[in-house]
Design an enzyme around this catalytic site. Sequence first.
Site, short mmCIF file in Angstrom:
data_model
loop_
_atom_site.label_atom_id
_atom_site.label_comp_id
_atom_site.label_asym_id
_atom_site.label_seq_id
_atom_site.Cartn_x
_atom_site.Cartn_y
_atom_site.Cartn_z
N ASP A 160 0.64 -1.36 -0.05
CA ASP A 160 -0.08 0.07 0.05
C ASP A 160 0.63 1.64 -0.13
OD1 ASP A 160 -2.54 1.59 0.84
OD2 ASP A 160 -0.95 1.87 1.96
N ILE A 162 1.88 3.65 1.40
CA ILE A 162 2.41 4.39 3.11
C ILE A 162 3.42 3.61 3.51
CG2 ILE A 162 0.57 6.12 3.24
CD1 ILE A 162 -0.61 4.07 6.15
N LYS A 163 3.09 2.02 3.11
CA LYS A 163 3.98 0.75 3.97
C LYS A 163 5.63 0.11 3.24
CE LYS A 163 0.88 -0.76 5.94
NZ LYS A 163 -0.61 -1.78 5.26
N ASN A 164 6.23 0.42 4.10
CA ASN A 164 7.89 0.31 4.28
C ASN A 164 8.09 0.30 2.64
OD1 ASN A 164 7.29 0.39 6.32
ND2 ASN A 164 8.66 -1.52 7.39
#
Length: 363
Positions: A160, A162-164
């Site tokens: 997604d 905003i993930k790492n």
Amino acid sequence: MSEVLDRGYLGMGKDVQVFEKNLSSFFGRNALCVVNGTAALHLSLQALGISRGDEVLVPSLTYISTFQAISACGAKPVACEIYENTLTIDLENAQKQITKKTKAILPVHYAGGVADLDKVYLFAKKNKLRVIEDAAHAFGTKYKNKRVGNIGDIVCFSFDGIKNITSGEGGCIVTSDKKVIDKIKDSRLLGVIKDTEKRYSGLRSWNFDVKEQGWRYHMSNLMAAIGIVQLEKFNKLSKKRQELAKYYDKLLEKISFVKILKQNYDEVVPHIYTIRLLDNSDRDKLREKLNKKGIETGIHYYPNHKLSFYKLKKKEILPLTDKIFNQLLTLPLHPDLRKKDIRYIVSEIKKIKIKKNVQTTSK
Ligand SMILES: *Cc1c(COP(=O)(O)O)cnc(C)c1O
């Protein structure tokens, strides 16, 4: 992405195959790409045959996606308590909630930390359960020198925005279970048998069979193109996240009403940076004030057992989850954040501590 657009085939093909290969060497075993992390969880549960009448142990303190993936299979998410120190699933509480219908445990790697993963697997072995790790927060985290995903039963990640690392939208499943891999290869493409192999050799399936319910959950070449480049940047991105989280720790440790989530940021790659506000601090008022100063914060998470769709009966409360979620505050964390920003955020928190209107205060 422009290469993909020039080639003109935007769907699932060569680029997804390359991203999968790169992920597989990153994890040291098979990775399959899907449209998002929720789909990764849903397909994993389905591949284990989890369906109506089955129960899955899961911490209540997680993103709604974890619960929805379970109920999408017709199974019941059994909301479990968390450990106070790590905010991960409480195995003693989970043990109490085991029934004949329990098929799996779905631990959530809160904020990127995995707590005592060995204990989760011991618990699963003892109770004959499968394990599906929700590692949406933990891309890149290491446990005892091994990457999350390199070990374990079935491990699910999210890409997604905003993930790492991100692929715009996306996710993957990592496992050594050949049966699960074969099932998901088909079920992500509407159940069309061997469609993955066809697409990777540039063909389409026209004469085909379907034996099981599938979903349109595959990843597209456009998304994979982003993922491939993001994975190349992973070292830089993860170091930045770790460095920033350590800096937050250092500055916040001195504030008496703030409790930090103790993590080893040499191993953990934090997706979010969450603190607890003690001493009856009014979390919601504080959020409002920070927002006015241009500091956006979050709450991870509103417990799932309090949602209408998953509501527990009165007697089945989860006291610790209920207490802790009102104290949680997620501070900004992303690779473009600067140390200067963190100093500003911490100084504002210090300034605007607000107590709730209560007679007795407890620490
Ligand atoms: C992001 C996330 C997911 C789901 O990932 P999506 O790609 O958004 O579907 C699942 N569980 C947790 C804990 C997450 O944070």
